[in-house]
Write an enzyme that holds these catalytic residues in place. Sequence first.
Site, PDB file in Angstrom:
ATOM      1  N   ASP A 245      47.588  15.113 -15.459  1.00 37.32           N
ATOM      2  CA  ASP A 245      49.008  15.717 -16.175  1.00 37.32           C
ATOM      3  C   ASP A 245      48.925  15.354 -17.092  1.00 37.32           C
ATOM      4  OD1 ASP A 245      51.434  16.810 -15.794  1.00 37.32           O
ATOM      5  OD2 ASP A 245      52.154  14.967 -15.734  1.00 37.32           O
ATOM      6  N   MET A 246      49.914  15.897 -17.929  1.00 36.71           N
ATOM      7  CA  MET A 246      50.363  15.672 -19.402  1.00 36.71           C
ATOM      8  C   MET A 246      51.330  14.873 -19.712  1.00 36.71           C
ATOM      9  SD  MET A 246      48.188  16.708 -21.754  1.00 36.71           S
ATOM     10  CE  MET A 246      47.015  15.935 -20.832  1.00 36.71           C
ATOM     11  N   ASP A 247      52.719  15.415 -19.469  1.00 38.24           N
ATOM     12  CA  ASP A 247      53.889  14.665 -19.707  1.00 38.24           C
ATOM     13  C   ASP A 247      54.120  13.441 -18.918  1.00 38.24           C
ATOM     14  OD1 ASP A 247      54.894  16.372 -22.251  1.00 38.24           O
ATOM     15  OD2 ASP A 247      54.635  17.785 -20.700  1.00 38.24           O
TER      16      ASP A 247
ATOM     17  N   GLY B 151      51.911  21.652 -15.903  1.00 35.75           N
ATOM     18  CA  GLY B 151      52.846  22.718 -15.818  1.00 35.75           C
ATOM     19  C   GLY B 151      53.388  23.352 -17.298  1.00 35.75           C
TER      20      GLY B 151
ATOM     21  N   LYS C 269      49.062  22.761  -8.722  1.00 38.14           N
ATOM     22  CA  LYS C 269      47.742  22.364  -9.454  1.00 38.14           C
ATOM     23  C   LYS C 269      46.531  22.230  -8.570  1.00 38.14           C
ATOM     24  CE  LYS C 269      50.641  19.950 -12.807  1.00 38.14           C
ATOM     25  NZ  LYS C 269      50.965  18.873 -13.645  1.00 38.14           N
TER      26      LYS C 269
ATOM     27  N   ASP D 123      52.640  12.244 -12.254  1.00 33.22           N
ATOM     28  CA  ASP D 123      53.833  11.725 -12.038  1.00 33.22           C
ATOM     29  C   ASP D 123      55.196  12.590 -11.429  1.00 33.22           C
ATOM     30  OD1 ASP D 123      54.312  13.384 -14.460  1.00 33.22           O
ATOM     31  OD2 ASP D 123      56.082  12.199 -14.945  1.00 33.22           O
TER      32      ASP D 123
ATOM     33  N   ASN E 159      55.400  18.485  -9.287  1.00 30.13           N
ATOM     34  CA  ASN E 159      54.350  19.378  -9.560  1.00 30.13           C
ATOM     35  C   ASN E 159      52.967  18.857  -9.351  1.00 30.13           C
ATOM     36  OD1 ASN E 159      54.376  18.499 -11.909  1.00 30.13           O
ATOM     37  ND2 ASN E 159      54.517  20.189 -13.155  1.00 30.13           N
TER      38      ASN E 159
END
Length: 261
Positions: free
Chosen positions: A8-10, A44, A189, A212, A215
């Site tokens: 994931d990114m953020d 997301g 995902k 985290d 999603n």
Amino acid sequence: MIKLIATDMDGTWLTDAKTYDVDLFLREFKIMQERDIKFVVSSGNQYENLITRFPEVADQIYFVAENGALVAKGKQVIHTDSLSDNDLATIVQITRQYDEKAIASGLLSAYVLDSTSPEYIEELRKYYYKITPVADFANLDDQIFKVTFDVAEAKMPQMLAELKRNYPNLGFVSGSAGSIDMSTKGMNKAVGLQYLSKKLGINFREMVAFGDSGNDVGMLKYVGRSYATGTALPSAKNAADRIIGSSNDSAVQKEIWRLLN
């Protein structure tokens, strides 16, 4: 044996300042290339936004964007799964019932109502590369993957539970502590990773994932080994095999380095 690493990114890969240790990543990516380990950015967020984060190697990595509804290899979109007309119509009605900021995510652009303040649109550019103001979310000439409510953190859990209860035929997940993603029921995902599993011939047990938020839960449960950051939402921590440090300390990249070495 690890054959695919998804993150994931953020709140997971990116620091609060939306940066990451590029030098460390490029060293890791070189090793991944040598061992034919696929690197997947699973978020997301908007695909067009995600691809800008990896300018040096974007053509060589995979993207699972929009919570699994869009899959790409570099600059080539290879799979999409947009909302049905009926589901989108219901979600548009929901946006009219609740007095919350909403963002519709599509293949061509993200969309906000034209009453949205310029300041808020500028804030959204951290997550969306393309943003188009529109008069209404109905009849958008695009493939729409999800619609996101931006809500106060204190009210998010109660509102999420209410939406799940009132609209059981739709999918609702917490995109962060202050957002709710509304999409096709069952879309997450893990769906994107399942597509890559079939396309690349990689078993889910050979996958590692980091996340985290709500999603990320489907992805964390799907793969063979999963990690949540120390600042993750409880749902993500419960779904993960192990808890690591903060994204602000490059915890994911450090764990990948450990796994590779």
